[in-house]
Write a protein that holds these residues in place. Structure first.
Motif, mmCIF file in Angstrom:
data_model
loop_
_atom_site.group_PDB
_atom_site.id
_atom_site.type_symbol
_atom_site.label_atom_id
_atom_site.label_comp_id
_atom_site.label_asym_id
_atom_site.label_seq_id
_atom_site.Cartn_x
_atom_site.Cartn_y
_atom_site.Cartn_z
ATOM 1 N N CYS A 47 1.098 -1.344 0.333
ATOM 2 C CA CYS A 47 0.010 0.135 -0.164
ATOM 3 C C CYS A 47 0.838 1.024 -0.068
ATOM 4 N N LEU A 83 -6.583 0.427 2.653
ATOM 5 C CA LEU A 83 -7.356 1.196 1.026
ATOM 6 C C LEU A 83 -8.152 1.618 0.813
ATOM 7 N N ALA A 86 -6.861 3.942 -1.126
ATOM 8 C CA ALA A 86 -6.609 3.683 -2.770
ATOM 9 C C ALA A 86 -7.175 3.548 -4.276
#
Length: 378
Positions: A47, A83, A86
């Protein structure tokens, strides 16, 4: 020690050993606690290292889906946190996390750019009220999603939407929320501060709020008090009551006026036409007995309870009965005044505490009325 804490205790040199996507997939399929810990470490590193605009490889997408289906709660929570913002994460994974338990779902519902309208609408339909509130709070939700929230009419979600200043809310949608504020008091304060509130909508909202909120509206808009009075009068003084003939009740059937009124109410109720507006019209047409039979039928109360409420030393019981059947709080003082004219000044004006209970929902008002009048025989 949880996997998240263990992740924070590792040094970057440990991350460098997890450079292979295939190795991560093997870890995802592993059953050991150490495999899960090392997997979490590797996902967090990916990530951090993925450049903006890049997309995850198919094998990385497979890794994520395996984690979401099999991992422990703390790993799913860490994934959601990592996330949430993201742009490269697998959309199917984000959609899955959005439907997970609320503490896991909250970050992605609030921030993920990958959640589209259809995903948010699915959350509204399938998930809990806590999830729905998070959708209503999500920045810049579309008009389609906002309309769906309004259509559902859930008070907590509507209140969250009213406080979301970035949501795409049309003038019509805002008007619908203001109409809902008649029954949902919590909506009123955020609506008075809504950036899309205009003069016409402010006048509409002005009817349902208390004095402090009226002052707040008055600071932003010019509220025409004469138009407001006309609007309230239109509720209190609608068209005169129609005769009984359209409902199939002929005066020749009975000679007792009260029996005629009881039958009229019964016909209206069976036809689904007995509503609060009918009761208001009955009072304005000076037909107190018709009002008594109507409110008794609409609320399922014994008529003896209604008549006892009218002759009490204070209007508290009458207010509860009216609130229970949906007579609007804004017009109750006018209804009370007319009933006093028809009943020799009853109910009395002692302890008019009902003014502080204007937000009482109908179900609660009905319970309180039954409890208050329960000692009276039916």
């Amino acid at each position: 020690m949880t996997a998240v804490v263990q992740l924070q205790s590792h040094r970057p040199s440990d991350v460098e050993t997890l450079s292979s996507a295939q190795h991560l997939l093997d870890l995802a399929r592993g059953k050991g606690v150490d495999d899960r810990r090392r997997l979490l470490l590797g996902i967090a590193a990916l990530c951090d290292a993925t450049p903006p605009g890049a997309e995850a490889s198919p094998i990385l997408g497979e890794i994520f889906m395996v984690i979401a289906r099999q991992a422990e709660r703390d790993i799913r929570k860490a994934l959601s946190d990592s996330l949430a913002s993201a742009e490269w994460a697998p959309p199917a994974l984000i959609a899955m996390l959005a439907l997970d338990e609320i503490e896991i779902a909250r970050p992605v519902i609030a921030r993920s750019p990958l959640l589209k309208d259809q995903d948010l609408l699915r959350v509204l339909v399938e998930a809990t009220i806590e999830h729905q509130i998070e959708v209503a709070r999500r920045p810049r939700i579309s008009g389609r999603v906002a309309d769906a929230i309004i259509d559902r009419g859930e008070p907590a979600s509507l209140t969250a939407l009213a406080g979301n200043k970035t949501a795409e809310v049309s003038e019509d949608a805002l008007g619908r929320m203001i109409e809902q504020s008649r029954r949902i008091a919590a909506l009123r304060a955020p609506l008075t501060r809504h950036p899309r509130l205009n003069d016409a909508l402010a006048t509409q909202l002005y009817q349902w709020v208390g004095q402090s909120l009226r002052e707040a509206i008055g600071e932003r808009f010019r509220v025409d008090e004469s138009k407001l009075a006309e609007a309230i009068e239109a509720v209190v003084r609608p068209a005169p009551l129609q005769g009984a003939e359209p409902l199939g009740i002929e005066a020749a059937e009975v000679t007792d006026p009260e029996e005629m009124e009881r039958r009229l109410v019964a016909k209206l109720q069976s036809a689904g036409q007995l509503r609060a507006g009918f009761l208001i019209r009955a009072v304005r047409e000076k037909r107190l007995s018709l009002f008594e039979h109507g409110i008794a039928a609409l609320g399922g109360f014994p008529i003896t309870h209604i008549r006892a409420a009218i002759v009490r030393p204070s209007p508290d019981a009458l207010f509860l009965a009216c609130a229970a059947v949906g007579i609007d709080r804004a017009v109750f003082p006018a209804v009370l005044e007319e009933i006093r004219k028809l009943s020799g000044g009853w109910p009395g004006d002692g302890d008019e505490g009902y003014a502080g209970r204007m937000t009482l929902p109908p179900s609660a008002a009905m319970r309180e009325f039954r409890a208050l009048m329960g000692h009276i025989g039916g």
